[in-house]
Design a protein around this motif. Structure first.
Motif, short mmCIF file in Angstrom:
data_model
loop_
_atom_site.label_atom_id
_atom_site.label_comp_id
_atom_site.label_asym_id
_atom_site.label_seq_id
_atom_site.Cartn_x
_atom_site.Cartn_y
_atom_site.Cartn_z
N LYS B 44 19.71 -9.44 -33.46
CA LYS B 44 19.14 -8.16 -33.03
C LYS B 44 19.54 -7.03 -33.98
O LYS B 44 18.68 -6.29 -34.48
CB LYS B 44 19.65 -7.80 -31.61
CG LYS B 44 19.29 -8.84 -30.57
CD LYS B 44 19.76 -8.42 -29.19
CE LYS B 44 21.27 -8.32 -29.06
NZ LYS B 44 22.01 -9.57 -29.25
N SER B 45 20.84 -6.91 -34.23
CA SER B 45 21.27 -5.83 -35.11
C SER B 45 20.68 -5.99 -36.50
O SER B 45 20.32 -5.02 -37.16
CB SER B 45 22.79 -5.79 -35.19
OG SER B 45 23.34 -5.57 -33.92
N THR B 46 20.60 -7.23 -36.95
CA THR B 46 20.02 -7.48 -38.27
C THR B 46 18.57 -6.99 -38.31
O THR B 46 18.15 -6.36 -39.28
CB THR B 46 20.10 -8.98 -38.60
OG1 THR B 46 21.46 -9.40 -38.46
CG2 THR B 46 19.62 -9.27 -39.99
N LEU B 161 17.47 1.88 -30.98
CA LEU B 161 18.78 2.04 -30.39
C LEU B 161 19.45 0.68 -30.31
O LEU B 161 18.88 -0.26 -29.75
CB LEU B 161 18.64 2.61 -28.98
CG LEU B 161 17.84 3.89 -28.85
CD1 LEU B 161 17.10 3.92 -27.53
CD2 LEU B 161 18.74 5.09 -28.97
N ASP B 162 20.63 0.55 -30.90
CA ASP B 162 21.35 -0.70 -30.84
C ASP B 162 22.51 -0.55 -29.85
O ASP B 162 23.51 0.07 -30.16
CB ASP B 162 21.86 -1.08 -32.24
CG ASP B 162 22.30 -2.53 -32.32
OD1 ASP B 162 22.26 -3.22 -31.29
OD2 ASP B 162 22.69 -2.98 -33.42
N GLU B 163 22.33 -1.08 -28.68
CA GLU B 163 23.32 -1.02 -27.62
C GLU B 163 23.82 0.41 -27.34
O GLU B 163 25.00 0.69 -27.48
CB GLU B 163 24.50 -1.93 -27.95
CG GLU B 163 24.06 -3.36 -28.22
CD GLU B 163 25.24 -4.32 -28.32
OE1 GLU B 163 26.22 -4.10 -27.60
OE2 GLU B 163 25.16 -5.26 -29.12
N PRO B 164 22.91 1.29 -26.94
CA PRO B 164 23.32 2.69 -26.74
C PRO B 164 24.10 2.90 -25.45
O PRO B 164 24.68 3.96 -25.28
CB PRO B 164 21.98 3.43 -26.67
CG PRO B 164 21.03 2.41 -26.14
CD PRO B 164 21.49 1.09 -26.67
MG LIG Z 1 24.46 -6.39 -32.55
#
Ligand SMILES: [Mg+2]
Ligand SMILES: Nc1ncnc2c1ncn2[C@@H]1O[C@H](COP(=O)(O)OP(=O)(O)OP(=O)(O)O)[C@@H](O)[C@H]1O
Lengths: 262, 249, 231
Positions: B44-46, B161-164
């Motif tokens: 996901k982050s990638t 948004l990455d894990e906001p």
């Molecule tokens: Mg991540």
């Protein structure tokens, strides 16, 4: 670009101003450190009148000219050598999400004006040397040109060193051999070094154009290594070539950036 | 608005290749609110880092707002807002207000527009009480609200948004969810959100994408998602079944 | 890099003034590479000790209550590192120097013995100095400034930049009586056979003792401070 640089630098200056004592101390220490380099030159010339055929004031001239370039670069560009620190801390991503070049953001990152002291010190030495040397008026135009050229060469060098840290993240101090080594190299007339070394810093990494080649012109002297006269004027071209190389390397570095796992 | 075509990103880790994302294709239309799910290490982050140009894809193409992020990073930056829940994008040593002021200059937002937007964000995100505090001294929830404001000062068309909501208490979480919902509804901002909190998904996302081992394992509405396991009514159960199910694929 | 560039400057100087300070050109080059080999083991550019970080993080309180005294324990660690660095980072520049310029290698075992003794004492002096600097963090807010100042004093007055003998007049006398001379100038002179062995070792031992005693006093003061402040 300049106004944006100033804006970023100013923000960091204000942050640094929160610690005035530390700021004053580091300014003074910066001046002391560079003054010791001058002290070494003076001690050498307390023992001899010429070094590799150059007088004390001529050496101070070369030292001062390179010193101004280097100190300006140290003030304005050297923060770029913290690439590997940022990569390891995971803070590099942030530079890539802003609509401004990452180079500009890194060079101003934690900008600290306490390095201005060194610029002043170098300007004083250069000013002294120019005043006592009895130079030919028609050659003086080269002095600002060589200072700017030197600045650009050092800036490109620092950028190359920063770009290399994308690959050599674990050995950031390798780059110091080039930046601080370059500073050390240019403190003395290249005539003291071996011919092969001088060839290397003329044709491969153009450090000779920081102060040596143009400096010979200002001093009205021939190159002891016998390079032709037109070489004295190639500084800007060499600087431009190095800038192109540095720009490419930086771009490649960013492309190869792999961020961190989390 | 967001378009991935067989996009992939691999990392060389000690001679072997790790495929963080492979052959990933999807499209997100303007105005959508998409939840992006996946187990830890799914990619996901990638994906998000490829969307904003931090990472260059090793295969395929990525387009955001019609631009290729890794080539047009600085242009794209004006149109996209990014928040990393795990890491602030603000300047650690500067007060929040100074960070915002810097952002105004970096994004070239004119003074009046900036004032209105900041006032609005200050009210809706309730930043007033700590706007003069250096970022390092903010609590997690305060910092997250600061980060959100920072990502929106230039009024981007897309927000990723990455894990906001990571590490936030129930009240802060509700506040942020509410804010995002309104942002999407009123301004039409496209939102892509990764999270491990399925409450975020239930309350916010009309569409859900699920990725595992770097590949898309599910793409559909929240209803479709629940329908994959008709015997279950709890979203946690449904998702965990998808995670373990596709994990063996 | 630093060593090579400095070698050329010294060569140029000795070409202009052969026999300066009782060194011939070969001695001057040797001086350059022997001193270069000292940089890592003696941490002449500063650092090496973990104490400043531990003071900042507060872990120093744990160190102070250990059964082994802080000073002795740091010393043991430093000597271990010095021996290791001497082998990996000290010998290679010597070999480079020998290959490129040719360095003087003493044939007389007595001179080697004197040099090794002088080198060992120099490591002690260097530790004594850096230990004091490291502890000073406890009283000063800005340890970076102190670190820079220490580095500047050390590189200049130890003979790292230029042999102290060529400093003009009184400056040479002052420099030769300061503790930094015991770190670089004196052991190198022992290597080159240019100094009276017993006197030199006595001078180094004197400074080693003074610095270690000061270090012990400082350790007591810091323990006092930490105990009073409750860590
Ligand atoms: Mg991540
Ligand atoms: N910079 C990197 N270098 C090497 N491998 C990486 C890097 N970044 C990510 N990876 C690998 O890529 C895979 C996907 O990582 P990613 O961070 O995208 O997962 P994620 O879905 O965000 O997980 P999480 O939910 O834990 O945040 C993981 O296997 C990870 O180890």
């Amino acid at each position: 670009m300049v106004s944006l640089y100033a804006r970023l630098a100013w923000t960091w200056t204000r942050a640094a101003a929160a610690y005035p004592a530390s700021f004053a101390l580091m300014t003074v220490l910066g001046i002391i450190t560079t003054t010791l380099d001058v002290a070494v030159i003076l001690i050498v010339f307390a023992n001899t009148t010429t070094l590799a055929g150059f007088s004390r004031d001529e050496v101070l001239f070369l030292y001062g000219a390179a010193g101004v370039s280097f100190a300006l670069c140290d003030l304005l560009v050297s923060n770029i050598d913290r690439v590997s620190q940022h990569i390891k801390a995971g803070t590099f991503d942030t530079f890539l999400i802003r609509p401004v070049s990452s180079w500009l953001q890194l060079t101003t990152d934690r900008f600290n004006p306490n390095r201005l002291g060194r610029v002043l010190q170098a300007v004083l030495v250069l000013g002294y040397a120019v005043a006592v040397l009895d130079l030919e008026g028609r050659r003086l135009w080269m002095i600002p040109v060589m200072v700017v050229t030197g600045f650009v060469i050092f800036a490109a060098l620092w950028t190359l060193v920063g770009a290399a840290q994308f690959l050599l993240t674990d050995a950031p101090e390798l780059g110091n051999a080039f930046t601080y080594g370059g500073q050390q190299l240019t403190q003395y007339p290249l005539a003291v070094y071996a011919r092969d070394l001088v060839k290397g810093v003329t044709y491969v990494l153009p450090m000779a154009f920081v102060n040596w080649q143009p400096g010979l012109y200002v001093l009205g002297r021939d190159d002891p290594f016998g390079t032709p006269e037109f070489m004295r004027f190639l500084g800007p071209a060499a600087a431009l070539a190095l800038v192109l190389a540095a720009g490419l390397a930086w771009r490649q570095g960013i492309r190869h950036y792999r961020s961190t796992g989390s | 608005m967001i378009e991935l075509d067989r996009a992939g990103r691999s990392f060389k880790v000690r001679r072997s290749l790790v495929h963080a994302v492979r052959d990933l294709s999807f499209t997100i239309a303007p105005g959508e609110f998409v939840g992006y799910l996946g187990p830890n290490g799914a990619g996901k982050s990638t994906t998000i880092k490829m969307l904003c140009g931090i990472l260059t894809p090793t295969s395929g193409t990525v387009r955001v707002a019609g631009l290729e992020p890794s080539r047009r990073r600085t242009t794209l930056a004006r149109r996209i807002g990014v928040v990393f829940g795990q890491r602030t994008t603000l300047w650690w040593d500067l007060p929040l207000a100074d960070s915002f002021e810097l952002i105004r200059h970096l994004y070239k937002v004119d003074r009046n527009t900036f004032r209105t937007r900041l006032d609005e964000l200050t009210t809706t995100l309730d930043l007033g009480s700590f706007i003069r505090t250096p970022v390092r001294q903010l609590s997690l929830g305060q910092r997250m609200r600061g980060d959100l404001a920072a990502a929106l000062l230039h009024a981007p068309d897309v927000l990723v948004l990455d894990e906001p909501t990571i590490g936030l208490d129930v009240v802060s979480k509700a506040g942020i969810r509410d804010f995002l919902k309104r942002l999407n509804a009123e301004r039409g901002t496209t939102v892509l959100l990764t999270t491990h909190d399925l409450g975020d998904i239930e309350r916010l996302c009309r569409r859900v994408m699920l990725i595992d081992h770097g590949q898309l394992a599910f793409d559909g509405t929240l209803g479709d998602l629940m329908a994959t396991a008709p015997d279950q009514s709890d979203i946690e159960e449904v998702v965990s079944r998808l995670y373990t199910g596709s994990g063996t694929a | 890099m630093f060593g090579v560039l400095r070698a050329y400057i010294l060569i140029a100087l000795w070409q202009a003034r052969p026999g300066l300070a009782g060194y011939d050109i070969a001695d001057a080059i040797t001086y350059c590479f022997v001193t270069q080999a000292f940089i890592a083991p003696m941490q002449l550019f500063g650092g090496g000790l973990a104490i400043p970080e531990r003071i900042r993080s507060g872990d120093i309180a744990l160190d102070l209550v250990r059964p082994a005294p802080l000073q002795a324990w740091s010393f043991a660690e430093d000597v271990g590192r010095a021996s290791y660095l001497f082998l990996v980072r000290g010998i290679p520049p010597m070999l480079v120097g020998a290959a490129v310029f040719g360095v003087v290698v003493p044939g007389d075992p007595g001179r080697w013995a004197a040099f090794m003794a002088g080198f060992a004492l120099a490591v002690v002096v260097s530790f004594g100095w850096r230990y004091l600097i490291a502890l000073s963090v406890c009283w000063l807010i800005d340890d970076r400034g102190v670190a820079v100042l220490s580095m500047v004093l050390t590189t200049f007055f130890s003979g790292m930049m230029l042999p102290l003998h060529i400093f003009p007049g009184w400056l040479a006398d002052v420099a030769r009586s300061l503790p930094w001379a015991a770190m670089v100038q004196l052991p190198t002179d022992l290597y080159l056979g240019k100094a009276a062995v017993m006197e030199t070792l006595a001078f180094q031992a004197f400074w080693a003792t003074v610095l270690l005693v000061l270090g012990a006093l400082a350790t007591r003061a810091i323990r006092h401070k930490v105990v009073i402040q409750g860590g």
